[in-house]
Design an enzyme around this catalytic site. Structure first.
Site, mmCIF file in Angstrom:
data_model
loop_
_atom_site.group_PDB
_atom_site.id
_atom_site.type_symbol
_atom_site.label_atom_id
_atom_site.label_comp_id
_atom_site.label_asym_id
_atom_site.label_seq_id
_atom_site.Cartn_x
_atom_site.Cartn_y
_atom_site.Cartn_z
ATOM 1 N N ARG A 75 28.981 73.988 32.917
ATOM 2 C CA ARG A 75 28.099 74.789 31.187
ATOM 3 C C ARG A 75 26.939 75.025 31.629
ATOM 4 N NH1 ARG A 75 28.638 69.500 26.667
ATOM 5 N NH2 ARG A 75 27.626 71.322 25.480
ATOM 6 N N GLN A 174 29.103 64.204 16.842
ATOM 7 C CA GLN A 174 28.701 63.516 18.319
ATOM 8 C C GLN A 174 28.083 62.706 17.461
ATOM 9 O OE1 GLN A 174 27.948 66.995 19.189
ATOM 10 N NE2 GLN A 174 28.463 67.167 21.031
ATOM 11 N N ASP A 215 18.273 68.797 26.411
ATOM 12 C CA ASP A 215 18.854 69.737 27.077
ATOM 13 C C ASP A 215 18.059 70.215 28.448
ATOM 14 O OD1 ASP A 215 20.725 68.837 24.720
ATOM 15 O OD2 ASP A 215 22.220 69.179 26.689
ATOM 16 N N ASN A 225 17.965 71.550 22.652
ATOM 17 C CA ASN A 225 19.033 70.121 21.979
ATOM 18 C C ASN A 225 20.310 70.807 21.172
ATOM 19 O OD1 ASN A 225 18.861 67.759 22.475
ATOM 20 N ND2 ASN A 225 19.294 67.472 20.243
ATOM 21 N N LYS A 226 20.872 69.774 20.870
ATOM 22 C CA LYS A 226 22.240 69.777 19.731
ATOM 23 C C LYS A 226 21.351 70.935 18.431
ATOM 24 C CE LYS A 226 25.364 69.403 20.577
ATOM 25 N NZ LYS A 226 25.839 70.645 21.392
HETATM 26 O O1 MRU Z 1 27.100 69.096 23.737
HETATM 27 P P1 MRU Z 1 26.317 68.326 24.203
HETATM 28 O O2 MRU Z 1 27.013 66.960 23.391
HETATM 29 O O3 MRU Z 1 26.114 67.516 25.318
HETATM 30 O O4 MRU Z 1 24.719 67.855 23.483
HETATM 31 C C1 MRU Z 1 24.366 67.003 24.375
HETATM 32 C C2 MRU Z 1 23.028 67.121 23.249
HETATM 33 O O5 MRU Z 1 22.437 67.831 22.292
HETATM 34 C C3 MRU Z 1 21.867 66.038 24.019
HETATM 35 O O6 MRU Z 1 20.673 65.706 22.564
HETATM 36 C C4 MRU Z 1 21.153 66.022 24.868
HETATM 37 O O7 MRU Z 1 22.584 66.254 26.017
HETATM 38 C C5 MRU Z 1 20.659 64.909 25.582
HETATM 39 S S1 MRU Z 1 21.798 63.312 25.791
HETATM 40 C C6 MRU Z 1 20.821 61.846 26.057
#
Ligand code: MRU
Length: 316
Positions: A75, A174, A215, A225-226
């Site tokens: 990823r 999520q 992230d 971030n997401k």
């Molecule tokens: O695609 P994901 O579910 O891995 O994305 C996760 C996020 O965007 C979280 O907010 C981020 O990784 C922080 S987790 C402590």
């Protein structure tokens, strides 16, 4: 995640909350697959998983270069993945015992950082606050406790009488599936909302602050971030509500001057067009499905780390 008898046990996040199934990962390619398919997800958790993946590679005498390259290609956005791979790569020896010891250390340190983030962040949370959050940033996304959700946990444990709104977080849900699962287990009061509800809640005065994870954080504070996080930050700014990012310093990427340079993952169209394998969009629908967006630093009231709380203008 649990390391037991040289096997990496992983709670499969693809099927939570309806099924609690522990996957048994015995090779580094199992770990690559788990990260790609999001059986494990969340920036810090991906980093920890990759470190254990490298331990499995060393155990089976796979070269450091090969295993590192395949894990790094799983990823692209969460820098914690590359941070953990680099850290293991700098060990003087490539052998199972030393890689495993470092992986365990990375996991322990992440947990400690999260408790510190929780303590620093909880100082920003007032009595009776309604906190809005997105995605899952809890124990599932980290080595434990969580980042944004860690702040929420610590504030709740301190008796601050908080209530949480957790965005569903389309397309992978999520927030609805994983954050709700964690909040129920912790007994923290919350409502799940469709992502599109956030702005009207803010307008109604029902949100005291927004807290999200990250992230990757660029040198100027721009934070990936997401997908949907940027929209929340814009809405929060409009309504005069503080928007916070909570993340360990392993999420910082000082090599990137700003967020435009952060690689944004695009995922399979099926994540949007299908729900539980049932097609909901017409066949032939063209899809744009970025997994993350970037929130500019000037929309972020504070970045909460294990070292303390940073305020704009940011320079990391
Ligand atoms: O695609 P994901 O579910 O891995 O994305 C996760 C996020 O965007 C979280 O907010 C981020 O990784 C922080 S987790 C402590």
């Amino acid at each position: 995640m649990k390391w037991e008898q040289d096997i990496l046990l992983m709670l499969d996040q693809r099927i939570l909350p309806n099924q609690e199934v522990w996957l048994e990962l015995t090779t580094y390619t199992d770990v690559v697959e788990a990260i790609k398919t999001m059986a494990v997800r969340g920036a810090p958790a991906i980093g920890v998983a990759a470190a254990y993946g490298l331990a499995l590679a060393a155990k089976h005498s796979v070269s450091k270069e090969q295993a590192s390259a395949e894990l790094a290609a799983s990823r692209p956005t969460a820098v914690n993945l590359f941070w953990a791979i680099d850290r293991i790569g700098r060990l003087p020896d490539w052998n199972f015992e030393s890689v495993l010891a470092e992986a365990k250390l990375i996991e322990e340190e992440d947990l400690d950082m999260n408790y510190s983030i929780g303590r620093h962040g909880a100082e920003l949370i007032g009595e009776g606050f309604n906190i809005l959050t997105i995605c899952n940033t809890g124990a599932l996304a980290t080595a434990g406790h969580g980042t944004a959700l860690g702040v929420i946990r610590t504030a709740h444990a301190a008796g601050k009488n908080i209530h949480v709104y957790t965005c569903e977080t389309r397309p992978r849900q999520q927030g609805l599936r994983l954050t709700a699962y964690e909040l129920i287990k912790e007994g923290i009061p919350f409502h799940s909302i469709a992502d599109s509800v956030a702005a009207s809640l803010m307008r109604a005065g029902k949100v005291d602050c927004v807290i999200a994870g990250a992230d990757r954080i660029a040198a100027n504070g721009d934070s990936a971030n997401k997908i949907g996080t940027y929209a929340l930050a814009v809405q929060a700014k409009h309504h005069g509500i503080p928007f916070y990012i909570a993340a360990p310093t392993s999420t910082f990427d000082s090599s990137l001057a700003n967020g435009d340079l952060i690689p944004i993952e695009e995922r399979d169209a099926k994540e949007l067009t299908h729900i539980e394998d049932v097609a909901v969009g017409p066949e032939g629908t063209q899809v744009f499905n970025p997994a993350f967006d970037v929130t500019p630093g000037d929309l972020i009231a504070a970045i909460i780390t294990e070292d303390g709380v940073y305020r704009a203008p940011y320079s990391f």
